[in-house]
Design an enzyme around this catalytic site. Structure first.
Site, PDB file in Angstrom:
ATOM      1  N   VAL A  68       0.811  -1.225   0.000  1.00 36.62           N
ATOM      2  CA  VAL A  68       0.000   0.000   0.000  1.00 36.62           C
ATOM      3  C   VAL A  68       0.842   1.271   0.000  1.00 36.62           C
ATOM      4  CG1 VAL A  68      -1.962  -1.134   1.094  1.00 36.62           C
ATOM      5  CG2 VAL A  68      -0.258   0.044   2.530  1.00 36.62           C
ATOM      6  N   ASN A  94      -6.187  -0.374   7.396  1.00 36.68           N
ATOM      7  CA  ASN A  94      -5.641  -1.029   8.582  1.00 36.68           C
ATOM      8  C   ASN A  94      -4.130  -1.226   8.526  1.00 36.68           C
ATOM      9  OD1 ASN A  94      -5.826  -2.907  11.027  1.00 36.68           O
ATOM     10  ND2 ASN A  94      -5.108  -4.333   9.460  1.00 36.68           N
ATOM     11  N   SER A 147      -4.473   5.089  16.517  1.00 38.75           N
ATOM     12  CA  SER A 147      -3.934   4.503  17.745  1.00 38.75           C
ATOM     13  C   SER A 147      -3.938   5.563  18.831  1.00 38.75           C
ATOM     14  CB  SER A 147      -2.499   4.012  17.518  1.00 38.75           C
ATOM     15  OG  SER A 147      -1.856   3.717  18.744  1.00 38.75           O
ATOM     16  N   TYR A 161       5.773   6.029  14.137  1.00 38.02           N
ATOM     17  CA  TYR A 161       4.487   5.360  14.324  1.00 38.02           C
ATOM     18  C   TYR A 161       3.451   6.330  14.884  1.00 38.02           C
ATOM     19  CZ  TYR A 161       1.042   1.997  16.084  1.00 38.02           C
ATOM     20  OH  TYR A 161      -0.120   1.304  16.339  1.00 38.02           O
ATOM     21  N   ALA A 162       3.807   7.039  15.962  1.00 36.97           N
ATOM     22  CA  ALA A 162       2.871   7.977  16.578  1.00 36.97           C
ATOM     23  C   ALA A 162       2.487   9.096  15.614  1.00 36.97           C
ATOM     24  CB  ALA A 162       3.477   8.564  17.855  1.00 36.97           C
ATOM     25  N   LYS A 165       0.091   7.741  12.870  1.00 40.59           N
ATOM     26  CA  LYS A 165      -1.248   7.512  13.400  1.00 40.59           C
ATOM     27  C   LYS A 165      -1.967   8.838  13.685  1.00 40.59           C
ATOM     28  CE  LYS A 165      -1.487   2.969  13.568  1.00 40.59           C
ATOM     29  NZ  LYS A 165      -2.492   2.203  12.796  1.00 40.59           N
ATOM     30  N   ILE A 194      -3.905  -3.986  21.618  1.00 41.62           N
ATOM     31  CA  ILE A 194      -4.797  -5.085  21.290  1.00 41.62           C
ATOM     32  C   ILE A 194      -3.981  -6.372  21.263  1.00 41.62           C
ATOM     33  CG2 ILE A 194      -6.370  -6.032  19.552  1.00 41.62           C
ATOM     34  CD1 ILE A 194      -7.417  -3.487  20.929  1.00 41.62           C
TER      35      ILE A 194
END
Length: 265
Positions: A68, A94, A147, A161-162, A165, A194
């Site tokens: 993607v 996702n 997240s 990552y942060a 998101k 999760i």
């Protein structure tokens, strides 16, 4: 009247080959009558998931390969689905990288770019190529997986990552504003940790650390993939037709108070 029937809806779930939220969501959508495209980068992983499905669900399960983060591959993926199904009703963004837990002075430029390219750019590219089809059919649901790292930071990931998101939330709101007149709902879900294969990868978390984390969650447990999947069904169904541009937390109440204020005995 509540109606979560997704009979005949065409659904694309990116990053759905890892056995976590995307995989579980695909199975749940299939059980509700949807035609589900499981996206991933490795054919054998997708095939393994589809092969493991009950026979009555396999008929509507499709695998589709694409990275993607790559414009040409995303375009080809969307064109292929549209050609076969003549419509795309639901997009669940996702896919995420989830790289190493390195601090700002340790993470490399390439590691930063990998986080952004998969999680944020991937969500943009998939949305960019799906939305024109939804606009023509005057119907669609786009759902992003963000997240709580976007709001609180995280010890288990990194700034890339942060940031990715957090960027998803802005993308979601702008799209919701632009697409509302086309009967397209755009929302984000915001899970905390999760219990999926991703959080246990490379020894990042184990049962002991998850148990400790659960003590600081008001509901007293770690989230499961089905907790996210159930909300995704709600947002993908017509029950949520008056909800758009929102971020919905799925965290057991974890954002209600700092962990140091836990009242659990």
């Amino acid at each position: 009247m509540f109606n979560f029937n997704l009979e005949g809806k065409v659904v694309l779930i990116t990053g759905a080959s890892g056995g976590g939220v995307g995989t579980y969501t695909g199975k749940l959508f299939l059980s509700l009558g949807a035609i589900v495209y499981f996206n991933g980068k490795e054919q054998h992983k997708i095939q393994s998931i589809i092969s493991s499905l009950p026979e009555n669900l396999k008929v509507n399960a499709r695998g589709i390969i694409a990275d993607v983060s790559k414009d040409s591959e995303v375009k080809q993926m969307i064109d292929e689905i549209q050609k076969k199904e003549k419509r795309i009703d639901i997009l669940i963004n996702n896919a995420a990288n989830g790289g190493p837990a390195k601090k700002i002075g340790e993470i490399t430029h390439s590691e930063w770019e990998k986080e952004i390219s998969t999680t944020l750019n991937g969500s943009f590219l998939c949305s960019r190529y799906v939305v024109p089809h939804m606009m023509k059919q005057k119907y669609g649901k786009v759902i992003f997986i963000s997240s709580n790292a976007a709001f609180k930071g995280t010890w288990g990931r990194n700034v890339g990552y942060a940031s990715a998101k957090a960027g998803i939330l802005g993308l979601c709101k702008q799209m919701a504003l632009e697409l509302a007149s086309y009967n397209i709902n755009v929302n984000s879900v915001v899970p905390s940790q999760i219990n999926s294969p991703r959080i246990k990868r490379n020894g990042r978390k184990d049962e002991k650390t998850l148990e400790l984390h659960a003590k600081n969650i008001p509901l007293g447990r770690i989230g499961e993939p089905e907790d996210v999947a159930n909300m995704l069904v709600f947002l993908a169904s017509d029950v949520s037709s008056y909800i758009t541009g929102q971020e919905i937390f799925i965290d057991g109440g974890g954002t209600l108070a700092p962990s140091t204020t836990s009242l659990r005995s």
